[in-house]
Each structure stands twice: as structure tokens, then as C-alpha cells.
Scaffold this motif. Structure first.
Motif, PDB file in Angstrom:
ATOM      1  N   SER A 191      30.380  47.015  37.164  1.00 12.53           N
ATOM      2  CA  SER A 191      31.711  46.944  36.555  1.00 12.53           C
ATOM      3  C   SER A 191      32.446  48.238  36.840  1.00 12.53           C
ATOM      4  O   SER A 191      31.845  49.248  37.253  1.00 12.53           O
ATOM      5  CB  SER A 191      31.612  46.732  35.042  1.00 12.53           C
ATOM      6  OG  SER A 191      31.129  47.905  34.408  1.00 12.53           O
ATOM      7  N   ASP A 225      31.947  42.691  37.477  1.00 14.70           N
ATOM      8  CA  ASP A 225      33.161  42.519  36.678  1.00 14.70           C
ATOM      9  C   ASP A 225      34.161  43.585  37.107  1.00 14.70           C
ATOM     10  O   ASP A 225      33.965  44.770  36.840  1.00 14.70           O
ATOM     11  CB  ASP A 225      32.826  42.656  35.192  1.00 14.70           C
ATOM     12  CG  ASP A 225      34.055  42.503  34.304  1.00 14.70           C
ATOM     13  OD1 ASP A 225      35.128  42.145  34.822  1.00 14.70           O
ATOM     14  OD2 ASP A 225      33.933  42.741  33.080  1.00 14.70           O
ATOM     15  N   ASP A 262      42.961  54.251  36.280  1.00  7.97           N
ATOM     16  CA  ASP A 262      42.686  52.999  35.579  1.00  7.97           C
ATOM     17  C   ASP A 262      42.983  51.786  36.447  1.00  7.97           C
ATOM     18  O   ASP A 262      42.413  50.707  36.241  1.00  7.97           O
ATOM     19  CB  ASP A 262      43.523  52.930  34.295  1.00  7.97           C
ATOM     20  CG  ASP A 262      43.097  53.970  33.279  1.00  7.97           C
ATOM     21  OD1 ASP A 262      42.002  53.820  32.708  1.00  7.97           O
ATOM     22  OD2 ASP A 262      43.851  54.937  33.062  1.00  7.97           O
ATOM     23  N   SER A 264      37.356  43.554  36.172  1.00  2.00           N
ATOM     24  CA  SER A 264      38.517  43.465  35.288  1.00  2.00           C
ATOM     25  C   SER A 264      38.864  44.813  34.663  1.00  2.00           C
ATOM     26  O   SER A 264      38.018  45.705  34.532  1.00  2.00           O
ATOM     27  CB  SER A 264      38.269  42.432  34.190  1.00  2.00           C
ATOM     28  OG  SER A 264      37.236  42.853  33.329  1.00  2.00           O
ATOM     29  N   VAL A 265      40.125  44.929  34.286  1.00  2.00           N
ATOM     30  CA  VAL A 265      40.622  46.140  33.645  1.00  2.00           C
ATOM     31  C   VAL A 265      41.652  45.727  32.604  1.00  2.00           C
ATOM     32  O   VAL A 265      42.355  44.736  32.773  1.00  2.00           O
ATOM     33  CB  VAL A 265      41.252  47.096  34.683  1.00  2.00           C
ATOM     34  CG1 VAL A 265      42.413  46.441  35.410  1.00  2.00           C
ATOM     35  CG2 VAL A 265      41.706  48.393  34.042  1.00  2.00           C
ATOM     36  N   GLU A 266      41.713  46.465  31.504  1.00  2.00           N
ATOM     37  CA  GLU A 266      42.703  46.183  30.464  1.00  2.00           C
ATOM     38  C   GLU A 266      43.781  47.252  30.481  1.00  2.00           C
ATOM     39  O   GLU A 266      43.496  48.455  30.460  1.00  2.00           O
ATOM     40  CB  GLU A 266      42.053  46.124  29.087  1.00  2.00           C
ATOM     41  CG  GLU A 266      43.044  45.737  27.987  1.00  2.00           C
ATOM     42  CD  GLU A 266      42.390  45.574  26.625  1.00  2.00           C
ATOM     43  OE1 GLU A 266      42.918  46.149  25.647  1.00  2.00           O
ATOM     44  OE2 GLU A 266      41.367  44.867  26.543  1.00  2.00           O
ATOM     45  N   ARG A 309      46.567  43.779  27.853  1.00  4.74           N
ATOM     46  CA  ARG A 309      46.327  42.588  28.676  1.00  4.74           C
ATOM     47  C   ARG A 309      45.203  42.857  29.657  1.00  4.74           C
ATOM     48  O   ARG A 309      45.128  43.948  30.247  1.00  4.74           O
ATOM     49  CB  ARG A 309      47.580  42.178  29.437  1.00  4.74           C
ATOM     50  CG  ARG A 309      47.338  41.015  30.390  1.00  4.74           C
ATOM     51  CD  ARG A 309      48.614  40.299  30.737  1.00  4.74           C
ATOM     52  NE  ARG A 309      48.343  39.151  31.601  1.00  4.74           N
ATOM     53  CZ  ARG A 309      49.180  38.164  31.820  1.00  4.74           C
ATOM     54  NH1 ARG A 309      50.356  38.156  31.218  1.00  4.74           N
ATOM     55  NH2 ARG A 309      48.877  37.169  32.624  1.00  4.74           N
ATOM     56  N   GLU A 310      44.328  41.867  29.851  1.00  7.34           N
ATOM     57  CA  GLU A 310      43.242  42.016  30.810  1.00  7.34           C
ATOM     58  C   GLU A 310      43.680  41.467  32.167  1.00  7.34           C
ATOM     59  O   GLU A 310      44.229  40.379  32.273  1.00  7.34           O
ATOM     60  CB  GLU A 310      41.988  41.276  30.330  1.00  7.34           C
ATOM     61  CG  GLU A 310      40.786  41.487  31.250  1.00  7.34           C
ATOM     62  CD  GLU A 310      39.512  40.861  30.711  1.00  7.34           C
ATOM     63  OE1 GLU A 310      39.107  39.807  31.241  1.00  7.34           O
ATOM     64  OE2 GLU A 310      38.935  41.429  29.746  1.00  7.34           O
ATOM     65  N   TYR A 311      43.408  42.258  33.202  1.00  3.29           N
ATOM     66  CA  TYR A 311      43.699  41.863  34.570  1.00  3.29           C
ATOM     67  C   TYR A 311      42.381  41.690  35.316  1.00  3.29           C
ATOM     68  O   TYR A 311      41.422  42.429  35.072  1.00  3.29           O
ATOM     69  CB  TYR A 311      44.555  42.920  35.263  1.00  3.29           C
ATOM     70  CG  TYR A 311      45.892  43.143  34.596  1.00  3.29           C
ATOM     71  CD1 TYR A 311      46.988  42.366  34.923  1.00  3.29           C
ATOM     72  CD2 TYR A 311      46.052  44.132  33.620  1.00  3.29           C
ATOM     73  CE1 TYR A 311      48.220  42.570  34.305  1.00  3.29           C
ATOM     74  CE2 TYR A 311      47.266  44.345  33.008  1.00  3.29           C
ATOM     75  CZ  TYR A 311      48.351  43.559  33.359  1.00  3.29           C
ATOM     76  OH  TYR A 311      49.565  43.768  32.734  1.00  3.29           O
TER      77      TYR A 311
END
Length: 381
Positions: free
Chosen positions: A367, A66, A325, A68-70, A74-76
Motif C-alpha cells: 500500500s 492498495d 500525498d 488508494s489515497v484519501e 474522499r478516497e481516490y
């Protein structure tokens, strides 16, 4: 999956740069690849990554990863964003429009520059539902700056990146030797020429009817060397979007920014294009992350992003391990645009994201949350 034929576009950054050197005009290549002065900071940005080595872990379940990052609610899908790069028409006729289409296809957020070759509205239209941020060069004409912010919000951009390390452009020897500054030819000034507040500065009709006067007016109001921290309150009052400042290299500036209420910051030395001999952005990152953590209340989140020197997936991992981040990708996608338009940008992004996914998993992480400072160590010299 590997196939029997070589890819259309170079995979390594070094080969990408060499191909662009062959395909682009001497002026365009120098503008993108060059830096300030002797370009020691450009080289130092690259060397800074070699000072950190990844320490892979084994026997961990990394079958599903995973990335993804917030950010700002909003999650990207990944921690990679496209850095604001201006005047992209010197690289390809479709410029930011081609980049926006590639970014949208891969769900990579794009940051549109104030000095884009197409208007911020046209770029937003190409992005569609894909996330976009707007980068502001803070004009000395407050009416122009406020108008840009209003237009960005109306166009659907989700955040404002305020570049603060460029009140004036740096001493760029390649450009000087070639006698080349594209803005003086009207390139990259569409946002200004189409802006109502900027057009109010001019006598007569639409700026393109008297482009020489419009360019001179742009030169007068492009940046503002008089700005201080006290001016931030005015800018923040002009928009409801998150305000992210770009160009932070000193931890004291990071603390001041937190106290002044910024929503996020980007550790960057402008890719080595402003101050020759400046500290590599990666070297500045850990101290700034620590400073932000110390200055931020428990109920407040101030993301720290990183820019300047990202070339491969391993660079992203090292930046994240040092506290970033998310990261901004710059020169690689610009070179991809120059040699292949939308397809070139897309190839660069696909390669980077695939490389990142593999590097995260092979490092023993499933992740981004599992990437921490213990994931890397200082190289022995």
C-alpha cells in the motif's frame, strides 16, 4: 498480458514525445513540450528523479496491493491526478472533453484549467460522477475571479487549485521564435467568453461578435502581479471548496500558507515553464513536507501534492516516498491526447497505473502507507 501485436500507442515517454513531434503541428508540440528560457528546469526536473534510487524489499506479502489515497474526505483509487493543462484544442478537437472521458473511465481525478478550450461546465458534464477539481488563474478583475469560483462550485468540482506561480507567463523561447501564443487567437478562452462577469467588461454583445476586443480584455485581466498573502483571505471567503495553492517551492512559503489557512498545496515549478534555472520540484518536496508537518496542528491535515516531472510509475513511488500525498501527471497525457484523442489519453493512464502497481509491489510494498523515505536512498555520484 502481452499479446502478439504491438500496442497502438507508444509505451515509453520518450517514444510518446517523438510520436507527438511527428503528429502535431510544430507550434502545438513546442507549446506543450517547451519550457522557460534554455529549458534547463525542464531537464533538471527529469534528472532530479535519477538522484533517488528505490531500495526494494523482499519476502513481503504483496499479492494484494492498495494504491488508494484519501484527500479532503474522499478516497481516490490511486495517487495520480491529471494536472491542469490549458488550450487543449491545439492538440485535439475534442480537447478536455476527450480527457474527461478517459479520466472518468479510469477513475482518475481531472483538474480542469481556467484556460480550457471547452467550458468548465461542459468538462464537468463529461466527468459525470468522476471527481474533478478546478484550477483558477487568479484574475486581476475580482468579479471575474469570484464568478469563476462560483461557477466551479455550481458545476460540481470538489476543490479549487489556485496557480500562484503565473501572474505573468514565463519567457518561452520556442513560442517566441515561432511567434505563437494560442490565446491571442482566441484558443483556450471559452471560460472567459462565456462568463457573465467577463462579458460585463465588454461593450456590445457576445464576445465572439468582437473577438479581438475580448482577447484584449482577457490579456488585461488574466493574472495579477500585485497579489500578496493578505489577498488569500478574500479568495477563501469566495468559496466553500477546499483551496489548494499550486507553485510552492520554498519551505517558508509552505509555512506561510499553512498559517494563512490553505487546505493543501502543490509543489510545482510549472513543469519548468515559468522560471529558467528554478529548483527542480522534486528537490523542493522533502523540505516543504517537513515544513508543513512542523507548521500544522495535530488535528489538522494539509495534504502536499507534487507536480513537475512525473513520467513513470517509479517517479510516483519516489515522490510518495519523499512525502507527496498524490502526484499530478501533465505532459504525458497531453501528448497522448495529441496523438490519439481519448484513446491516447486512456492508453497513457493505463500504462502509468499498471507500471505504478507493479513498481509498488516489486518494491516490497502492499500500500502507499508502506512507502516511506527509507524506501529510497540518494544515489551515489
Amino acid at each position: 498480458m502481452l499479446e502478439d501485436e504491438s500496442p497502438e500507442f507508444p509505451v515509453s515517454y520518450e517514444d510518446l514525445e517523438e510520436r507527438a513531434r511527428e503528429d502535431l503541428s510544430e507550434e502545438a508540440f513546442a507549446y506543450v513540450a517547451g519550457g522557460a528560457g534554455s529549458e534547463s528546469t525542464v531537464a533538471a526536473n527529469d534528472r532530479a528523479f535519477d538522484a533517488w534510487q528505490i531500495v526494494p524489499r523482499i519476502m513481503r506479502d504483496v499479492s494484494d496491493r492498495d494504491l488508494s489515497v484519501e484527500l479532503f474526505g474522499r478516497e481516490y483509487p490511486s495517487p495520480v491526478m491529471l494536472a491542469p493543462i490549458g488550450v487543449q484544442s491545439i492538440l485535439h478537437d475534442e480537447a478536455e472533453l476527450a480527457v474527461a472521458r478517459a479520466a472518468s473511465a479510469l477513475e482518475v481525478p481531472m483538474i480542469c484549467s481556467s484556460v480550457s478550450s471547452y467550458s468548465m461546465e461542459d468538462v464537468a458534464d463529461e466527468l459525470g460522477e468522476s471527481p474533478g477539481w478546478f484550477q483558477l488563474y487568479w484574475s486581476s478583475d475580482r468579479d471575474v475571479a469570484a464568478s469563476f469560483l462560483e461557477r466551479a462550485e455550481d458545476a460540481g468540482y470538489e476543490a479549487v487549485v489556485v496557480t500562484l506561480d503565473t501572474p505573468k507567463m514565463g519567457w518561452r523561447e520556442r513560442d517566441i521564435e515561432l511567434g505563437y501564443l494560442p490565446f491571442l487567437e482566441g484558443e483556450g478562452l471559452t471560460n472567459y467568453f462565456e462568463d457573465p462577469a467577463f462579458r460585463d467588461r465588454l461593450e456590445g454583445d457576445y464576445p465572439r461578435g468582437n473577438e479581438e476586443a475580448a482577447i484584449a480584455s482577457w490579456h488585461e485581466c488574466f493574472g495579477d502581479a500585485s497579489l500578496t498573502w493578505d489577498d488569500l483571505a478574500w479568495l477563501e471567503s469566495q468559496t466553500d471548496l477546499p483551496v489548494i495553492i499550486k507553485g510552492v517551492l520554498h519551505p517558508d512559503d509552505a509555512r506561510e500558507a499553512v498559517e494563512r489557512g490553505v487546505d493543501g498545496m502543490i509543489v510545482s515549478n510549472h513543469g519548468g515553464r515559468q522560471v529558467d534555472g528554478a529548483i527542480p520540484a522534486l528537490d523542493a518536496l522533502p523540505d516543504i513536507v517537513d515544513a508543513v508537518e512542523d507548521a500544522t496542528d495535530a488535528d489538522r491535515d494539509v495534504p502536499v501534492l507534487f507536480d513537475s516531472g512525473i513520467r513513470r510509475g517509479s517517479d510516483v513511488v519516489r515522490a510518495v516516498a519523499l512525502g507527496a500525498d498524490a502526484v499530478l501527471l501533465g505532459r504525458p497525457y497531453a501528448l497522448g491526447l495529441g496523438i490519439g484523442g481519448e484513446d491516447g489519453v486512456r492508453a497513457v493512464l493505463e500504462n502509468l497505473l499498471a507500471d505504478l502497481d507493479l513498481t509498488v509491489g516489486l518494491s516490497g510494498c502492499a500500500s502507499l502507507d508502506e512507502i516511506e523515505r527509507s524506501t529510497i536512498r540518494r544515489a551515489e555520484r
